[in-house]
Scaffold this active site. Structure first.
Site, PDB file in Angstrom:
ATOM      1  N   GLY A  28      -2.931   5.893   5.842  1.00  0.00           N
ATOM      2  CA  GLY A  28      -3.800   5.179   4.894  1.00  0.00           C
ATOM      3  C   GLY A  28      -4.145   3.823   5.479  1.00  0.00           C
ATOM      4  O   GLY A  28      -3.327   3.246   6.203  1.00  0.00           O
ATOM      5  N   GLY A  29      -5.362   3.293   5.209  1.00  0.00           N
ATOM      6  CA  GLY A  29      -5.778   1.985   5.717  1.00  0.00           C
ATOM      7  C   GLY A  29      -5.582   1.891   7.207  1.00  0.00           C
ATOM      8  O   GLY A  29      -6.125   2.700   7.969  1.00  0.00           O
ATOM      9  N   ASP A  30      -4.789   0.922   7.646  1.00  0.00           N
ATOM     10  CA  ASP A  30      -4.547   0.748   9.088  1.00  0.00           C
ATOM     11  C   ASP A  30      -3.149   1.223   9.469  1.00  0.00           C
ATOM     12  O   ASP A  30      -2.582   0.779  10.463  1.00  0.00           O
ATOM     13  CB  ASP A  30      -4.750  -0.715   9.486  1.00  0.00           C
ATOM     14  CG  ASP A  30      -3.789  -1.644   8.753  1.00  0.00           C
ATOM     15  OD1 ASP A  30      -3.318  -1.248   7.647  1.00  0.00           O
ATOM     16  OD2 ASP A  30      -3.491  -2.735   9.257  1.00  0.00           O
ATOM     17  N   GLU A  31      -2.585   2.118   8.669  1.00  0.00           N
ATOM     18  CA  GLU A  31      -1.234   2.628   8.940  1.00  0.00           C
ATOM     19  C   GLU A  31      -1.293   4.072   9.452  1.00  0.00           C
ATOM     20  O   GLU A  31      -2.013   4.911   8.904  1.00  0.00           O
ATOM     21  CB  GLU A  31      -0.392   2.582   7.660  1.00  0.00           C
ATOM     22  CG  GLU A  31      -0.089   1.165   7.217  1.00  0.00           C
ATOM     23  CD  GLU A  31       0.575   1.120   5.848  1.00  0.00           C
ATOM     24  OE1 GLU A  31       1.204   0.104   5.538  1.00  0.00           O
ATOM     25  OE2 GLU A  31       0.465   2.100   5.084  1.00  0.00           O
TER      26      GLU A  31
END
Lengths: 322, 211
Positions: free
Chosen positions: A227-230
Site C-alpha cells: 500500500g502507498g510506498d510500502e
C-alpha cells in the site's frame, strides 16, 4: 419387372454406371447425365475411361480388374480422390461386381457427399469461432485475475495475492521446518518527492522500486505492494539469517536504482526491516509487525538502505547495517 | 490347434505380400512414400473365454480406437478388423489428405469425411490381405465394404469377446509414411471351422513343398 428395375436404376438419386467386361458403359443413369452433362446416347457403348478420363489411373484400373476377378468391393472417398467426376460437387465411389448368368458386370455408385462437406465446413468454421471465443474468454480471465491479484501501477502482487501466497508459504515452512523471511520496505522521503516533483514522478519511483526489488530477489520470492510506498517481500527456503545481508546489499547497490528526468537525478532510498518465521512470529501478521518495527528502526538511522534485524533473532539486540 | 512353424511362415508371407500390396496402392493414391514393417502374426484360440486379448494387443492400442471392419463369408467366415489408435489415425488421415497437424481445434474430432478416409484405408488394407489369402489358398471369399466404428479399448475387447468366432489371427503392422510411424494391428476373427479350413489349405501347400 425388368422394366421397373431398369426404371428405378435410371431414376435413382445416385450416379449409376454399369460396365460390361469390355469396360464399355451399358447403363448411364439420369443422375450421371445431370452431373456430367453427358447424355446417355453419348455415354452408352463408350469405354469408361473415354467418358471419365479421371478414372484412368493405375489404382482404379487395378480395382476394376480385381473386382472382375475376385469380386472385391471397393470404396473410394472423395477426400482422397478430389475432382474425380466433378469440380463443383463431392462424390464417394463404390465399386462392386454383379454376376448375371455367366456374365460379369461392374457397378459404379457415385454417392453425393456435397452436403456432408458443407456441414463439416460449417462445423469447422463454428468450432474455430468457438476456439477464438474460448481463447478470448481465457485471456479475459487472465486479465481479471491480474486485476484482482496484481498491483496496476507496479505489476507486482497486491495485498490479496500476498496474503494468499503468504499463508501457503507459511504452511509449507511449518511443515518442512524451513526459515521463511519477510522484508518490509518503505521508500524514504516519498512524500517530499511527490510534493516536489509531482505524482507522476512518484509513480515512476514506485515502479522503479518494484523493479529493483524484483531484480534483487530470487524467482521464487514474492514481491508485493502493501500500500502507498510500502512493499513486502516473502523469502521462502532461506538457508540462514545472515542471507538477508546479501539481499540488502543487492538492493542497495542495484544498478537501476536511479531515476533521471529534466536534468534531475533521484537515487532510490529505502528502509528495510526483516523478520523470520519461526523466530519473530508464527502468524503472518506477527511477521509483518516485526518487520515493520525493524523497518522503522532502520529509518531512524537515515541511511540510503538499512536493514534492521529483530532483537529476538539476533541475541536480544537490534542490529543495523548499511 | 497346433500350428507349426512352416504354416506360420506361409501365413506370414501371405499377409506380408498383402500388406505390401496395400502399401504400394496407398502410396500411389496419396503420392507419398510408404514403408512398412514386415507384419508378425499370432494365432489365438479362445477356449471358454480364457483368452485375455489384452496380453496380445500392442500397447500402442490404447484409449480411443478407430476400427474398420470387413465381414466375409463362403469358404471362410469371419470378420477382419483394422485397428489404429485414434491419435495415430488422425496423423494417418492428415498425411493422406496433405493436412498439417497445426489446427488443434479439430484434432480429435473425426468428421464424416475423415470416416470416409478411414473406410477407404480399411478397404485397401483388408482387401489386399484377404485377397492374398483368397488367391493363394484358392478360397473364394465374399466380403462387404468396411464399417468404421470408434471404440474405447475396453469396449473393443468386450466386442471381440462377444463375437462367436473362436480363433483370432493378429497381425502387428507399422506404416512409415514420409518418415512418420503409424502403428496398428489387424485382427482376423475366424470361426473354428474356418480356421480348420484355412489349415487344410496350408497343409496342401506344405505337402506340395515337402513333395
Amino acid at each position: 419387372m425388368d422394366e421397373v428395375l431398369q426404371d428405378v436404376l435410371l431414376n435413382i438419386d445416385h450416379g449409376i454406371i454399369i460396365l460390361n467386361q469390355n469396360l464399355h458403359i451399358i447403363v448411364w443413369n439420369k443422375y450421371m447425365q445431370r452431373i456430367m452433362g453427358i447424355s446417355s446416347e453419348n455415354a452408352v457403348n463408350c469405354n469408361v475411361y473415354q467418358v471419365l478420363p479421371n478414372l484412368n489411373k493405375n489404382y482404379f484400373r487395378a480395382a476394376i480388374e480385381s473386382a472382375f476377378t475376385n469380386g472385391c468391393k471397393m470404396f473410394f472417398s472423395d477426400a482422397m480422390h478430389r475432382d474425380l467426376i466433378s469440380e463443383k460437387e463431392h462424390f464417394n465411389l463404390k465399386l462392386s461386381r454383379i454376376d448375371i448368368d455367366k456374365s460379369k458386370y461392374i457397378l459404379f455408385e457415385f454417392i453425393s457427399v456435397t452436403n456432408e462437406y458443407m456441414r463439416v465446413h460449417l462445423l469447422r468454421s463454428n468450432m474455430n469461432q468457438l476456439c477464438l471465443l474460448n481463447k478470448g474468454l481465457k485471456d479475459k480471465q487472465k486479465e481479471i485475475k491480474k486485476i484482482a491479484y496484481y498491483d496496476e501501477l507496479t505489476g507486482v502482487a497486491n495485498r490479496t495475492l500476498f496474503y494468499e501466497l503468504a499463508e501457503k508459504l507459511l504452511f509449507d515452512a511449518k511443515r518442512n521446518h524451513y526459515l521463511l523471511g519477510l522484508m518490509f520496505i518503505d521508500v524514504n522521503q516519498f512524500k517530499n518527492i511527490n510534493d516536489t516533483y509531482g505524482h507522476e514522478i512518484g509513480d515512476i519511483l514506485l515502479t522503479k522500486v518494484a523493479e529493483v526489488l524484483k531484480n534483487s530477489t530470487r524467482n521464487n520470492d514474492v514481491v508485493a505492494r502493501y500500500g502507498g510506498d510500502e512493499f513486502l517481500v516473502l523469502l521462502p527456503h532461506m538457508q540462514n539469517f545472515e542471507n538477508y545481508k546479501v539481499i540488502a546489499s543487492k538492493i542497495a547497490n542495484a544498478p537501476n536504482r536511479f531515476i533521471r528526468f529534466g536534468g534531475h537525478e533521484i537515487e532510490i532510498s529505502l528502509s528495510i526491516g526483516f523478520s523470520f518465521y519461526p523466530h519473530n512470529g508464527k502468524m503472518i501478521h506477527q511477521l509483518i509487525d516485526a518487520a515493520d518495527k525493524a523497518m522503522y528502526t532502520a529509518k531512524k538511522a537515515q541511511k540510503v538502505c538499512h536493514c534492521a534485524f529483530c532483537e529476538s533473532v539476533d541475541n536480544k539486540r537490534i542490529h543495523q547495517e548499511q | 490347434m497346433c500350428v507349426n512353424d512352416f504354416k506360420y511362415d506361409i501365413l506370414n508371407e501371405l499377409f506380408n505380400v498383402g500388406v505390401g500390396k496395400a502399401a504400394s496402392l496407398l502410396s500411389e493414391i496419396i503420392s507419398k512414400t510408404i514403408l512398412l514393417n514386415i507384419p508378425q502374426i499370432k494365432i489365438l484360440n479362445r477356449k471358454d473365454h480364457e483368452l485375455n486379448l489384452e496380453d496380445y494387443l500392442p500397447k500402442v492400442l490404447d484409449g480411443t480406437l478407430m476400427v474398420s471392419s470387413i465381414s466375409f463369408k463362403e469358404r471362410l467366415t469371419g470378420k477382419a478388423n483394422l485397428i489404429f489408435p485414434a491419435k495415430e489415425m488422425r496423423t494417418f488421415i492428415n498425411l493422406c489428405l496433405n493436412k498439417t497437424d497445426d489446427n488443434i481445434s479439430d484434432d480429435m474430432n473425426f468428421t464424416d469425411i475423415d470416416f470416409d478416409v478411414i473406410k477407404e484405408i480399411g478397404n485397401i488394407i483388408l482387401n489386399c490381405i484377404l485377397g492374398e489369402i483368397g488367391n493363394h489358398l484358392d478360397m473364394k471369399l465374399d466380403y462387404t465394404l468396411p464399417e468404421v466404428q470408434v471404440f474405447d479399448r475396453i469396449d473393443f475387447d468386450k466386442d471381440i469377446k462377444r463375437d462367436e468366432c473362436k480363433s483370432i489371427i493378429i497381425l502387428y503392422i507399422t506404416f512409415v509414411i514420409d518418415g512418420t510411424e503409424i502403428r496398428g494391428a489387424v485382427l482376423v476373427d475366424l470361426t473354428l471351422n474356418s480356421l480348420n479350413e484355412l489349415m487344410k489349405n496350408l497343409n496342401l501347400i506344405e505337402d506340395e513343398f515337402n513333395g
